[in-house]
Design an enzyme around this catalytic site. Sequence first.
Site, PDB file in Angstrom:
ATOM      1  N   ILE A  72       0.831  -1.209   0.000  1.00 53.03           N
ATOM      2  CA  ILE A  72       0.000   0.000   0.000  1.00 53.03           C
ATOM      3  C   ILE A  72       0.866   1.260   0.000  1.00 53.03           C
ATOM      4  O   ILE A  72       0.459   2.290  -0.575  1.00 53.03           O
ATOM      5  CB  ILE A  72      -1.011  -0.012   1.173  1.00 53.03           C
ATOM      6  CG1 ILE A  72      -2.095   1.056   0.972  1.00 53.03           C
ATOM      7  CG2 ILE A  72      -0.299   0.149   2.526  1.00 53.03           C
ATOM      8  CD1 ILE A  72      -2.984   0.828  -0.219  1.00 53.03           C
TER       9      ILE A  72
ATOM     10  N   GLU B 277      -7.161  -1.997   5.679  1.00 53.18           N
ATOM     11  CA  GLU B 277      -7.090  -2.676   6.985  1.00 53.18           C
ATOM     12  C   GLU B 277      -5.948  -3.666   7.043  1.00 53.18           C
ATOM     13  O   GLU B 277      -5.463  -4.157   6.029  1.00 53.18           O
ATOM     14  CB  GLU B 277      -8.396  -3.401   7.305  1.00 53.18           C
ATOM     15  CG  GLU B 277      -9.033  -4.192   6.190  1.00 53.18           C
ATOM     16  CD  GLU B 277      -8.199  -5.280   5.577  1.00 53.18           C
ATOM     17  OE1 GLU B 277      -7.550  -6.040   6.343  1.00 53.18           O
ATOM     18  OE2 GLU B 277      -8.172  -5.390   4.340  1.00 53.18           O
TER      19      GLU B 277
ATOM     20  N   GLY C  48      -5.577  -7.141   0.979  1.00 52.65           N
ATOM     21  CA  GLY C  48      -6.026  -6.190   1.985  1.00 52.65           C
ATOM     22  C   GLY C  48      -5.183  -4.937   1.958  1.00 52.65           C
ATOM     23  O   GLY C  48      -4.640  -4.575   0.901  1.00 52.65           O
ATOM     24  N   GLU C  49      -5.083  -4.244   3.098  1.00 59.68           N
ATOM     25  CA  GLU C  49      -4.323  -2.985   3.247  1.00 59.68           C
ATOM     26  C   GLU C  49      -4.971  -1.816   2.509  1.00 59.68           C
ATOM     27  O   GLU C  49      -4.455  -0.698   2.543  1.00 59.68           O
ATOM     28  CB  GLU C  49      -2.878  -3.108   2.715  1.00 59.68           C
ATOM     29  CG  GLU C  49      -2.074  -4.241   3.264  1.00 59.68           C
ATOM     30  CD  GLU C  49      -0.658  -4.307   2.658  1.00 59.68           C
ATOM     31  OE1 GLU C  49      -0.324  -3.476   1.794  1.00 59.68           O
ATOM     32  OE2 GLU C  49       0.096  -5.204   3.064  1.00 59.68           O
ATOM     33  N   GLY C  50      -6.051  -2.064   1.768  1.00 62.89           N
ATOM     34  CA  GLY C  50      -6.589  -1.061   0.854  1.00 62.89           C
ATOM     35  C   GLY C  50      -5.966  -1.160  -0.525  1.00 62.89           C
ATOM     36  O   GLY C  50      -6.128  -0.274  -1.362  1.00 62.89           O
TER      37      GLY C  50
END
Lengths: 320, 320
Positions: free
Chosen positions: A85, A143, A287-289
């Site tokens: 990210i 997240e 994830g992580e955006g």
Amino acid sequence: PDDGATAAACARDAVLTKPPGALGRLEEVVRWLAAWQGRAVPVAERLKIVVFAGNHGVAARGVSAFPAEVTVQMVENFRRGGAAINQLAQCFGADLGVVSLQLDRPTADFCTGPAMSEEELLAALAAGWEAVTPGLDLFVAGEMGIANTTSAAALAAALFGAQGGSAGWCGRGTGLDDAGLARKEAAVALALHCHDGHLADPFEALRRLGGREVAAMTGAILRARIERVPVLLDGFIACAAAGVLERARPGALDHCMAAHLSAEGAHGRLLAALNKEPLLSLNLRLGEGSGAGVALGLIRAAVACHAGMATFAEAGVSGG
Amino acid sequence: PDDGATAAACARDAVLTKPPGALGRLEEVVRWLAAWQGRAVPVAERLKIVVFAGNHGVAARGVSAFPAEVTVQMVENFRRGGAAINQLAQCFGADLGVVSLQLDRPTADFCTGPAMSEEELLAALAAGWEAVTPGLDLFVAGEMGIANTTSAAALAAALFGAQGGSAGWCGRGTGLDDAGLARKEAAVALALHCHDGHLADPFEALRRLGGREVAAMTGAILRARIERVPVLLDGFIACAAAGVLERARPGALDHCMAAHLSAEGAHGRLLAALNKEPLLSLNLRLGEGSGAGVALGLIRAAVACHAGMATFAEAGVSGG
């Protein structure tokens, strides 16, 4: 949404040097940004990604391919700039924030009781709320939280029903093997049984089955709505967090666009429940955006075309 | 392709701070770039888009929603920076070139004879060949040419067969109405009848049914193969041009990735014939190389993640 700005954006789009509709979903992106930014020519200058991190009591049940200490390790990686990210934020000019939510205090195991107390839920919602500052052009909630697809699966089942069995909401997350997936399915089934009769209210479902970072995403997406900041929804966990708002009030996610369809098995089902058509489908499951981070490239492309293209009159091009 | 570079890229990918495979198709992009650039850590610095423009005798049959003079008008728009492809090139840091191919001399109407002489075909192929300079990190061939989806439909039918009728290769291009689509279908059927028995050789099919800009794209994609420059294929016309090479020698397009599935009706069928899975599906139908232009954002994202992410060891993150 600002109908006047949308109409003005459509009027400009109609005279740009291209056949009507030829930029497809990029035109849809422009109309959406115009509506929520309240600008006829939307911009993509103040892009903000916030990664919320939390730990989950249910992780002790062996529902993730990674150990729980990875959450805090990855937060450190975000802070040092080493995660995916970070690269995506830099690539597309987004500001990246990290909000760590009491990583030394995992939520309670929701298979045997509520994940959070009311105070804990409110603190998490507020942390998300505070992460969205007024005047942003676009917001992304990301997240990190080992075992949080288990929380999201239980929450999605509570919000949108477990027709066909709660296992249908469970996927392999970061890469669960068959035995791990069976443990995850068992945990979700146990949780739904444990909280049976207490899940009709979506915020109560969030308190019982969610996690701190999940609730923070819910709070952030709600704040964005109040501030009329467009939100690019990331993957399964972000969509479960957003689903709380949709179930509380249908239409509450009109300011959101789905960035992508992830490889997490039930994400498509969740997007369908939210009535969102994803922009990308690249088999991401990080994830992580990160899915929304990749989709920022499409946002930049859409805005650049709409703002920078010449009109038929300016360019002396004959219309169709 | 450089198998050593691919293996090195895979080895690096395996130790980056993410679950294996979690970046999905972005990892596929990295492997592809590594193989053709011959670099374990591929780069996206020298990105080149060239828009080839040509005019078509078949335009006189009313097969486009726009008049033929739009080709030259749009070339002027490209040169002044007003088209969509200009904004996309600027947005993602690509160099944009425009090659105008005798716009005052449209090809002959291929419904009644070959579109080009052998000399004309060779000149067009050479123009494309010369547009690809050694050392590029990625190349995109775009096009502008009123009526060129009609040429591409006829060419695709010749290359890949007209099972179910040649109309199956015809779409609405820039926005044809029903009557225009019927004229287009009739023109393609007439062309296939006219050249029946002379279409088995793919370059002869290109000479008879293609156009100058279509042939230039073929020449450019071939040169890129020789120079080991990865190519991002744009829409229906680019894929028809590339199809000549695939039919001439299966595997000739191993250096190409499909940027997107466009809204042009038969593009999916053509991608299937080329055995290419598109990265995007955004209902674009603009041409100019715009679908590949949008996909440059994914290329940048993939390269940024692979080059910039920390390894598990560097970040002190526990593996799965």
